[in-house]
Scaffold this motif. Structure first.
Motif, PDB file in Angstrom:
ATOM      1  N   ARG A   1       1.000  -1.227  -0.108  1.00 44.09           N
ATOM      2  CA  ARG A   1      -0.279  -0.038   0.041  1.00 44.09           C
ATOM      3  C   ARG A   1       0.815   1.245   0.160  1.00 44.09           C
ATOM      4  NH1 ARG A   1      -3.032  -1.163   4.560  1.00 44.09           N
ATOM      5  NH2 ARG A   1      -1.796  -0.555   5.876  1.00 44.09           N
ATOM      6  N   ASN A   2       1.743   1.290   0.736  1.00 37.94           N
ATOM      7  CA  ASN A   2       3.138   2.239   0.623  1.00 37.94           C
ATOM      8  C   ASN A   2       3.247   2.686  -0.510  1.00 37.94           C
ATOM      9  OD1 ASN A   2       2.117   2.926   3.332  1.00 37.94           O
ATOM     10  ND2 ASN A   2       3.832   1.803   4.300  1.00 37.94           N
ATOM     11  N   LYS A   3       3.939   1.228  -0.761  1.00 38.75           N
ATOM     12  CA  LYS A   3       4.323   1.937  -2.402  1.00 38.75           C
ATOM     13  C   LYS A   3       3.625   2.588  -3.757  1.00 38.75           C
ATOM     14  CE  LYS A   3       7.550  -0.971  -5.373  1.00 38.75           C
ATOM     15  NZ  LYS A   3       9.144   0.187  -5.641  1.00 38.75           N
ATOM     16  N   ARG A   4       2.259   1.838  -3.117  1.00 36.95           N
ATOM     17  CA  ARG A   4       1.491   2.455  -4.037  1.00 36.95           C
ATOM     18  C   ARG A   4       1.237   3.541  -3.881  1.00 36.95           C
ATOM     19  NH1 ARG A   4      -0.229   3.223  -9.020  1.00 36.95           N
ATOM     20  NH2 ARG A   4      -2.378   3.151  -9.838  1.00 36.95           N
ATOM     21  N   LEU A   5       1.037   4.570  -3.365  1.00 37.32           N
ATOM     22  CA  LEU A   5       0.888   5.437  -2.496  1.00 37.32           C
ATOM     23  C   LEU A   5       2.108   6.629  -2.969  1.00 37.32           C
ATOM     24  CD1 LEU A   5      -0.803   5.698   0.953  1.00 37.32           C
ATOM     25  CD2 LEU A   5      -2.166   6.067  -1.081  1.00 37.32           C
ATOM     26  N   ILE A   6       3.684   5.864  -2.558  1.00 41.25           N
ATOM     27  CA  ILE A   6       4.084   6.810  -3.146  1.00 41.25           C
ATOM     28  C   ILE A   6       4.626   6.946  -4.781  1.00 41.25           C
ATOM     29  CG2 ILE A   6       6.599   6.843  -2.830  1.00 41.25           C
ATOM     30  CD1 ILE A   6       5.563   7.813  -0.889  1.00 41.25           C
ATOM     31  N   ASP A   7       4.019   5.349  -5.277  1.00 38.27           N
ATOM     32  CA  ASP A   7       3.487   5.897  -7.167  1.00 38.27           C
ATOM     33  C   ASP A   7       2.911   6.727  -7.747  1.00 38.27           C
ATOM     34  OD1 ASP A   7       5.419   4.221  -6.821  1.00 38.27           O
ATOM     35  OD2 ASP A   7       4.201   2.176  -7.907  1.00 38.27           O
TER      36      ASP A   7
ATOM     37  N   ASP B   1      13.868  -5.419   2.851  1.00 39.58           N
ATOM     38  CA  ASP B   1      14.418  -4.512   3.946  1.00 39.58           C
ATOM     39  C   ASP B   1      13.812  -3.433   3.882  1.00 39.58           C
ATOM     40  OD1 ASP B   1      14.082  -3.381   6.743  1.00 39.58           O
ATOM     41  OD2 ASP B   1      16.305  -3.299   6.542  1.00 39.58           O
ATOM     42  N   TYR B   2      12.494  -3.268   2.905  1.00 42.34           N
ATOM     43  CA  TYR B   2      11.798  -2.224   1.665  1.00 42.34           C
ATOM     44  C   TYR B   2      11.694  -1.489   3.154  1.00 42.34           C
ATOM     45  CZ  TYR B   2       8.579  -0.120  -0.492  1.00 42.34           C
ATOM     46  OH  TYR B   2       8.213   1.611  -0.909  1.00 42.34           O
ATOM     47  N   ARG B   3      11.851  -0.075   2.415  1.00 41.10           N
ATOM     48  CA  ARG B   3      11.660   0.950   3.142  1.00 41.10           C
ATOM     49  C   ARG B   3      11.534   2.398   2.335  1.00 41.10           C
ATOM     50  NH1 ARG B   3      11.861  -1.455   7.287  1.00 41.10           N
ATOM     51  NH2 ARG B   3      13.261  -1.560   8.799  1.00 41.10           N
ATOM     52  N   VAL B   4      10.179   3.357   2.383  1.00 43.44           N
ATOM     53  CA  VAL B   4       9.936   4.180   1.319  1.00 43.44           C
ATOM     54  C   VAL B   4      10.506   5.393   1.390  1.00 43.44           C
ATOM     55  CG1 VAL B   4       7.855   6.128   1.503  1.00 43.44           C
ATOM     56  CG2 VAL B   4       7.169   3.911   1.828  1.00 43.44           C
ATOM     57  N   TYR B   5      11.829   5.190   2.219  1.00 40.12           N
ATOM     58  CA  TYR B   5      12.898   6.128   2.220  1.00 40.12           C
ATOM     59  C   TYR B   5      13.565   5.759   0.850  1.00 40.12           C
ATOM     60  CZ  TYR B   5      17.883   8.283   3.125  1.00 40.12           C
ATOM     61  OH  TYR B   5      18.288   8.764   2.536  1.00 40.12           O
ATOM     62  N   ASN B   6      13.921   3.970   0.672  1.00 39.78           N
ATOM     63  CA  ASN B   6      14.591   3.562  -0.007  1.00 39.78           C
ATOM     64  C   ASN B   6      14.138   4.308  -1.655  1.00 39.78           C
ATOM     65  OD1 ASN B   6      16.041   3.169   1.447  1.00 39.78           O
ATOM     66  ND2 ASN B   6      15.593   0.697   1.658  1.00 39.78           N
ATOM     67  N   ASP B   7      13.011   3.974  -1.606  1.00 38.79           N
ATOM     68  CA  ASP B   7      12.162   4.415  -2.436  1.00 38.79           C
ATOM     69  C   ASP B   7      12.948   6.001  -2.959  1.00 38.79           C
ATOM     70  OD1 ASP B   7      11.483   1.922  -3.696  1.00 38.79           O
ATOM     71  OD2 ASP B   7       9.294   2.134  -3.574  1.00 38.79           O
ATOM     72  N   ILE B   8      12.153   6.862  -2.265  1.00 47.14           N
ATOM     73  CA  ILE B   8      13.405   8.307  -2.398  1.00 47.14           C
ATOM     74  C   ILE B   8      14.044   8.323  -2.853  1.00 47.14           C
ATOM     75  CG2 ILE B   8      12.479  10.653  -1.720  1.00 47.14           C
ATOM     76  CD1 ILE B   8       9.796   9.809   0.457  1.00 47.14           C
ATOM     77  N   ASN B   9      15.018   8.117  -1.976  1.00 49.69           N
ATOM     78  CA  ASN B   9      15.895   8.499  -2.244  1.00 49.69           C
ATOM     79  C   ASN B   9      17.134   7.822  -4.066  1.00 49.69           C
ATOM     80  OD1 ASN B   9      19.071   8.734  -1.532  1.00 49.69           O
ATOM     81  ND2 ASN B   9      19.338   6.227  -1.128  1.00 49.69           N
ATOM     82  N   ILE B  10      16.437   6.506  -4.092  1.00 43.56           N
ATOM     83  CA  ILE B  10      16.037   6.056  -5.196  1.00 43.56           C
ATOM     84  C   ILE B  10      15.373   7.203  -6.544  1.00 43.56           C
ATOM     85  CG2 ILE B  10      15.785   4.034  -7.141  1.00 43.56           C
ATOM     86  CD1 ILE B  10      15.655   2.316  -4.760  1.00 43.56           C
ATOM     87  N   LEU B  11      14.829   7.354  -6.420  1.00 42.48           N
ATOM     88  CA  LEU B  11      13.955   8.211  -7.535  1.00 42.48           C
ATOM     89  C   LEU B  11      14.416   9.717  -7.670  1.00 42.48           C
ATOM     90  CD1 LEU B  11      10.193   8.119  -5.873  1.00 42.48           C
ATOM     91  CD2 LEU B  11      11.269   7.530  -8.678  1.00 42.48           C
ATOM     92  N   LEU B  12      15.095   9.938  -6.351  1.00 38.32           N
ATOM     93  CA  LEU B  12      16.335  11.767  -6.275  1.00 38.32           C
ATOM     94  C   LEU B  12      17.209  11.622  -7.091  1.00 38.32           C
ATOM     95  CD1 LEU B  12      15.255  13.059  -2.983  1.00 38.32           C
ATOM     96  CD2 LEU B  12      14.590  13.773  -4.501  1.00 38.32           C
ATOM     97  N   LYS B  13      18.125  10.073  -7.267  1.00 35.56           N
ATOM     98  CA  LYS B  13      18.975   9.452  -7.664  1.00 35.56           C
ATOM     99  C   LYS B  13      19.365   9.531  -9.221  1.00 35.56           C
ATOM    100  CE  LYS B  13      21.827   9.193  -3.034  1.00 35.56           C
ATOM    101  NZ  LYS B  13      22.865   8.271  -3.171  1.00 35.56           N
ATOM    102  N   GLY B  14      17.972   8.924  -9.695  1.00 35.05           N
ATOM    103  CA  GLY B  14      17.856   8.391 -10.993  1.00 35.05           C
ATOM    104  C   GLY B  14      16.734   9.272 -11.443  1.00 35.05           C
ATOM    105  N   PHE B  15      16.711  11.015 -10.801  1.00 35.68           N
ATOM    106  CA  PHE B  15      15.554  11.761 -11.255  1.00 35.68           C
ATOM    107  C   PHE B  15      15.822  11.901 -12.894  1.00 35.68           C
ATOM    108  CE2 PHE B  15      13.626  15.780 -12.117  1.00 35.68           C
ATOM    109  CZ  PHE B  15      11.995  15.988 -12.063  1.00 35.68           C
ATOM    110  N   ARG B  16      16.787  11.447 -13.581  1.00 33.76           N
ATOM    111  CA  ARG B  16      17.319  12.105 -15.128  1.00 33.76           C
ATOM    112  C   ARG B  16      16.987  10.559 -15.845  1.00 33.76           C
ATOM    113  NH1 ARG B  16      21.127  16.647 -17.423  1.00 33.76           N
ATOM    114  NH2 ARG B  16      20.988  14.884 -19.002  1.00 33.76           N
TER     115      ARG B  16
ATOM    116  N   LYS C   1       3.049  -0.181 -14.274  1.00 36.08           N
ATOM    117  CA  LYS C   1       4.232  -0.076 -13.535  1.00 36.08           C
ATOM    118  C   LYS C   1       4.885   0.322 -12.050  1.00 36.08           C
ATOM    119  CE  LYS C   1       6.266   1.381 -18.167  1.00 36.08           C
ATOM    120  NZ  LYS C   1       6.913   1.828 -19.054  1.00 36.08           N
ATOM    121  N   SER C   2       5.736   0.608 -11.863  1.00 33.92           N
ATOM    122  CA  SER C   2       5.980   1.234 -10.128  1.00 33.92           C
ATOM    123  C   SER C   2       7.040   2.799 -10.761  1.00 33.92           C
ATOM    124  CB  SER C   2       6.160   0.043  -9.283  1.00 33.92           C
ATOM    125  OG  SER C   2       6.408   1.321  -7.766  1.00 33.92           O
ATOM    126  N   TRP C   3       7.572   3.132  -9.811  1.00 34.04           N
ATOM    127  CA  TRP C   3       8.631   4.242 -10.654  1.00 34.04           C
ATOM    128  C   TRP C   3      10.022   2.998  -9.508  1.00 34.04           C
ATOM    129  CZ3 TRP C   3       8.378   7.784 -13.335  1.00 34.04           C
ATOM    130  CH2 TRP C   3       6.974   8.598 -13.541  1.00 34.04           C
TER     131      TRP C   3
END
Length: 138
Positions: free
Chosen positions: A25-31, A119-134, A67-69
């Motif tokens: 649910r958190n992963k979908r909300l973040i997406d 060890d899934y964390r929403v923070y990890n997704d946000i970190n990956i999104l910021l670093k791979g933004f381009r 898809k997911s981010w």
């Protein structure tokens, strides 16, 4: 324990797996939240992101739930490791996008995928999104 007559202490490690209902649910909300932010930032993002047309398609693909981010990194030779991972949607980015050195061997990539799933964390997704933004236009 140091003695066979005494019980030792029990250590329980809480594994925050990606296939827990709350994490799904958190992963979908973040997406969805990231899609909303990216739609607002679209005029600026078009100049920063490689392949802006694919970027727009990816936003609608994530909103539609196809898809997911962030998903698993693709493995070329070690495909058998993917079967052990919980099933998630294909991602535009992967845990590899958090690293500058992309020249990692298959074993390391497989371990990164396993660690991401285990060890899934929403923070990890946000970190990956910021670093791979381009690369959101992949």
């Amino acid at each position: 324990s140091n003695s066979i007559d005494n019980n030792g202490e029990l250590y329980v490690i809480d594994i925050n797996s990606i296939n827990k209902q709350t994490n799904i649910r958190n992963k979908r909300l973040i997406d969805i939240a990231v899609c909303a932010v990216l739609l607002v930032l679209m005029p600026l993002a078009i100049f920063i992101i490689k392949k802006p047309l694919n970027f727009l398609k990816n936003i609608f693909g994530v909103l539609a739930g196809r898809k997911s981010w962030v998903g698993y990194a693709k493995l070329h030779e070690a495909i058998q490791h993917i079967g052990k991972l919980p099933k998630i949607k294909n991602g535009i980015l992967s845990p590899l996008d958090a690293f500058h050195d992309k020249r990692l061997d298959e074993t390391t990539i497989s371990r990164l995928n396993m660690l991401y799933a285990k060890d899934y964390r929403v923070y990890n997704d946000i970190n990956i999104l910021l670093k791979g933004f381009r690369n959101l236009g992949r």
